[in-house]
Design a protein around this motif. Sequence first.
Motif, PDB file in Angstrom:
ATOM      1  N   GLY A  44       0.820  -1.205   0.000  1.00  8.69           N
ATOM      2  CA  GLY A  44       0.000   0.000   0.000  1.00  8.69           C
ATOM      3  C   GLY A  44       0.855   1.257   0.000  1.00  8.69           C
ATOM      4  N   PHE A  45       1.923   1.257   0.804  1.00  5.94           N
ATOM      5  CA  PHE A  45       2.838   2.404   0.804  1.00  5.94           C
ATOM      6  C   PHE A  45       3.547   2.527  -0.548  1.00  5.94           C
ATOM      7  CE2 PHE A  45       2.725   2.230   5.551  1.00  5.94           C
ATOM      8  CZ  PHE A  45       2.376   3.553   5.752  1.00  5.94           C
ATOM      9  N   ASN A  46       3.817   1.385  -1.156  1.00  2.00           N
ATOM     10  CA  ASN A  46       4.406   1.401  -2.496  1.00  2.00           C
ATOM     11  C   ASN A  46       3.499   2.160  -3.466  1.00  2.00           C
ATOM     12  OD1 ASN A  46       5.949   0.720  -4.813  1.00  2.00           O
ATOM     13  ND2 ASN A  46       4.718  -1.112  -5.142  1.00  2.00           N
ATOM     14  N   ASN A  47       2.188   1.891  -3.380  1.00  2.00           N
ATOM     15  CA  ASN A  47       1.249   2.574  -4.264  1.00  2.00           C
ATOM     16  C   ASN A  47       1.127   4.063  -3.937  1.00  2.00           C
ATOM     17  OD1 ASN A  47      -1.047  -0.255  -4.632  1.00  2.00           O
ATOM     18  ND2 ASN A  47       0.756   0.326  -5.809  1.00  2.00           N
ATOM     19  N   LEU A  48       1.344   4.427  -2.665  1.00  6.64           N
ATOM     20  CA  LEU A  48       1.347   5.849  -2.312  1.00  6.64           C
ATOM     21  C   LEU A  48       2.475   6.576  -3.037  1.00  6.64           C
ATOM     22  CD1 LEU A  48       0.554   5.967   1.534  1.00  6.64           C
ATOM     23  CD2 LEU A  48      -0.902   6.709  -0.355  1.00  6.64           C
ATOM     24  N   THR A  49       3.648   5.954  -3.079  1.00 10.46           N
ATOM     25  CA  THR A  49       4.769   6.568  -3.809  1.00 10.46           C
ATOM     26  C   THR A  49       4.468   6.627  -5.303  1.00 10.46           C
ATOM     27  OG1 THR A  49       5.971   4.489  -4.171  1.00 10.46           O
ATOM     28  CG2 THR A  49       6.382   5.643  -2.114  1.00 10.46           C
ATOM     29  N   ASP A  50       3.735   5.618  -5.781  1.00 12.08           N
ATOM     30  CA  ASP A  50       3.387   5.610  -7.199  1.00 12.08           C
ATOM     31  C   ASP A  50       2.433   6.751  -7.545  1.00 12.08           C
ATOM     32  OD1 ASP A  50       4.915   3.341  -7.863  1.00 12.08           O
ATOM     33  OD2 ASP A  50       3.367   2.035  -7.051  1.00 12.08           O
ATOM     34  N   ILE A  51       1.574   7.145  -6.593  1.00 13.80           N
ATOM     35  CA  ILE A  51       0.710   8.300  -6.817  1.00 13.80           C
ATOM     36  C   ILE A  51       1.567   9.537  -7.054  1.00 13.80           C
ATOM     37  CG2 ILE A  51      -0.996   9.856  -5.783  1.00 13.80           C
ATOM     38  CD1 ILE A  51      -2.047   7.445  -4.195  1.00 13.80           C
ATOM     39  N   MET A  91      10.379   8.019  -3.934  1.00 13.31           N
ATOM     40  CA  MET A  91      10.206   6.572  -3.886  1.00 13.31           C
ATOM     41  C   MET A  91      11.292   5.911  -3.049  1.00 13.31           C
ATOM     42  SD  MET A  91       9.117   5.829  -7.838  1.00 13.31           S
ATOM     43  CE  MET A  91       8.910   4.069  -7.554  1.00 13.31           C
ATOM     44  N   ALA A  92      12.531   6.360  -3.190  1.00 16.59           N
ATOM     45  CA  ALA A  92      13.639   5.778  -2.423  1.00 16.59           C
ATOM     46  C   ALA A  92      13.437   5.994  -0.922  1.00 16.59           C
ATOM     47  CB  ALA A  92      14.967   6.385  -2.876  1.00 16.59           C
ATOM     48  N   THR A  93      12.964   7.175  -0.541  1.00 18.01           N
ATOM     49  CA  THR A  93      12.731   7.475   0.877  1.00 18.01           C
ATOM     50  C   THR A  93      11.690   6.531   1.471  1.00 18.01           C
ATOM     51  OG1 THR A  93      13.259   9.809   0.505  1.00 18.01           O
ATOM     52  CG2 THR A  93      12.009   9.264   2.499  1.00 18.01           C
ATOM     53  N   VAL A  94      10.584   6.331   0.756  1.00 16.90           N
ATOM     54  CA  VAL A  94       9.527   5.445   1.249  1.00 16.90           C
ATOM     55  C   VAL A  94      10.003   3.994   1.265  1.00 16.90           C
ATOM     56  CG1 VAL A  94       7.200   4.582   0.813  1.00 16.90           C
ATOM     57  CG2 VAL A  94       7.705   7.008   0.506  1.00 16.90           C
ATOM     58  N   GLY A  95      10.738   3.584   0.236  1.00 14.84           N
ATOM     59  CA  GLY A  95      11.250   2.212   0.191  1.00 14.84           C
ATOM     60  C   GLY A  95      12.160   1.900   1.360  1.00 14.84           C
ATOM     61  N   LEU A  96      13.055   2.821   1.686  1.00 11.98           N
ATOM     62  CA  LEU A  96      13.954   2.622   2.831  1.00 11.98           C
ATOM     63  C   LEU A  96      13.170   2.582   4.141  1.00 11.98           C
ATOM     64  CD1 LEU A  96      16.918   4.963   1.804  1.00 11.98           C
ATOM     65  CD2 LEU A  96      16.945   2.464   1.903  1.00 11.98           C
ATOM     66  N   GLN A  97      12.133   3.418   4.232  1.00 14.09           N
ATOM     67  CA  GLN A  97      11.319   3.430   5.449  1.00 14.09           C
ATOM     68  C   GLN A  97      10.594   2.101   5.636  1.00 14.09           C
ATOM     69  OE1 GLN A  97      11.378   6.018   7.605  1.00 14.09           O
ATOM     70  NE2 GLN A  97      10.180   4.758   9.002  1.00 14.09           N
ATOM     71  N   VAL A  98      10.090   1.516   4.542  1.00 14.53           N
ATOM     72  CA  VAL A  98       9.421   0.212   4.618  1.00 14.53           C
ATOM     73  C   VAL A  98      10.403  -0.857   5.099  1.00 14.53           C
ATOM     74  CG1 VAL A  98       8.406  -1.638   3.229  1.00 14.53           C
ATOM     75  CG2 VAL A  98       7.654   0.717   2.898  1.00 14.53           C
ATOM     76  N   ILE A  99      11.622  -0.845   4.567  1.00 16.55           N
ATOM     77  CA  ILE A  99      12.636  -1.831   4.961  1.00 16.55           C
ATOM     78  C   ILE A  99      13.004  -1.689   6.431  1.00 16.55           C
ATOM     79  CG2 ILE A  99      15.042  -2.527   4.622  1.00 16.55           C
ATOM     80  CD1 ILE A  99      14.687  -1.870   1.656  1.00 16.55           C
ATOM     81  N   ILE A 100      13.210  -0.450   6.877  1.00 15.10           N
ATOM     82  CA  ILE A 100      13.598  -0.203   8.282  1.00 15.10           C
ATOM     83  C   ILE A 100      12.505  -0.676   9.235  1.00 15.10           C
ATOM     84  CG2 ILE A 100      14.047   1.611   9.989  1.00 15.10           C
ATOM     85  CD1 ILE A 100      15.429   3.182   7.701  1.00 15.10           C
ATOM     86  N   ASN A 101      11.252  -0.324   8.936  1.00 10.51           N
ATOM     87  CA  ASN A 101      10.142  -0.713   9.817  1.00 10.51           C
ATOM     88  C   ASN A 101       9.959  -2.232   9.850  1.00 10.51           C
ATOM     89  OD1 ASN A 101       9.602   1.950  10.430  1.00 10.51           O
ATOM     90  ND2 ASN A 101       7.991   2.166   8.881  1.00 10.51           N
TER      91      ASN A 101
END
Length: 298
Positions: A44-51, A91-101
């Motif tokens: 879902g967060f991936n799709n937020l970055t896609d928006i 996109m990179a910022t959100v991707g790193l945040q998903v990995i960290i969490n």
Amino acid sequence: MNQYEEIKQGEKGALISIGAYIGLSAIKLGAGYWFASGALVADGFNNLTDIIASVAVLIGLRISQKPPDKDHPYGHFRAETIAALIASFIMATVGLQVIINTVRSLFSGEQTVPSLTSAWVALFAAACMGAVYLYNRRLANRINNQALHAAAKDNLSDTLVSIGAAIGIIGAQFGLPWLDPVAALAVGAIICKTAWDIFYSSTHALTDGFDANELMTLRSTIEGTKGVKSIKDIKARVHGSNVLIDVIVQVDPGLTLIESHRISDEIEQRMEGKHNIMSVHVHVEPHEEPYPGSGSLH
């Protein structure tokens, strides 16, 4: 259809992507939190970055439709590339945040088995994004728009991400609860990989980089033009979705100015017909044969 009308057509694909991402991100985030699926939340967060990325593409497409002016004699086509570069950072910022969490949740030892319903949600999302991908790919091929080609590739990666999330959720049903957060890690990695690909292609274009193999193909077309004796120099660069070419060709020195000009026109027509390149600057020089015995003396 001119290049500005083609860019206008490309807006349809960007708008469809935005609408799909808004709806699917809301569904995935809601279902992911409700059914305790980290993979679905990450998707879902991936799709937020896609928006954000799709909005950036849309803004870039609209700016690039502005006609040339005294400050931008080549037009505003690079607005597409700049927008894509900005989107890659987001996109990179959100991707790193998903990995960290996700890593934090793995080490915390709090692992729950997500509901199987979340897997069906992920598969439904994959089917929707697959349809959007097919639409954008066909439209991008029809109007030859590089920005929309990139958006279509992003649609395809989202389809695969949703399928991966569904696999992780289903695996967790068989006594492997760690498979769901591992799938979330994979989603985060895909987000970062997509961001890197967009960043690399954008910076490569903005620094006037051009694929050497493609340049050889263009060179071969020009060399095959009747009247061209040789190519002294050729350069190419990307300007938004357009390719700009500067080439120096050598022709028979006995030709008249009108005959040399016809060769230039033929080169331009062949580049447009075979490669859809409409901006070619041709400089003509006389071809000089080497003098006999002008080689190195031993």
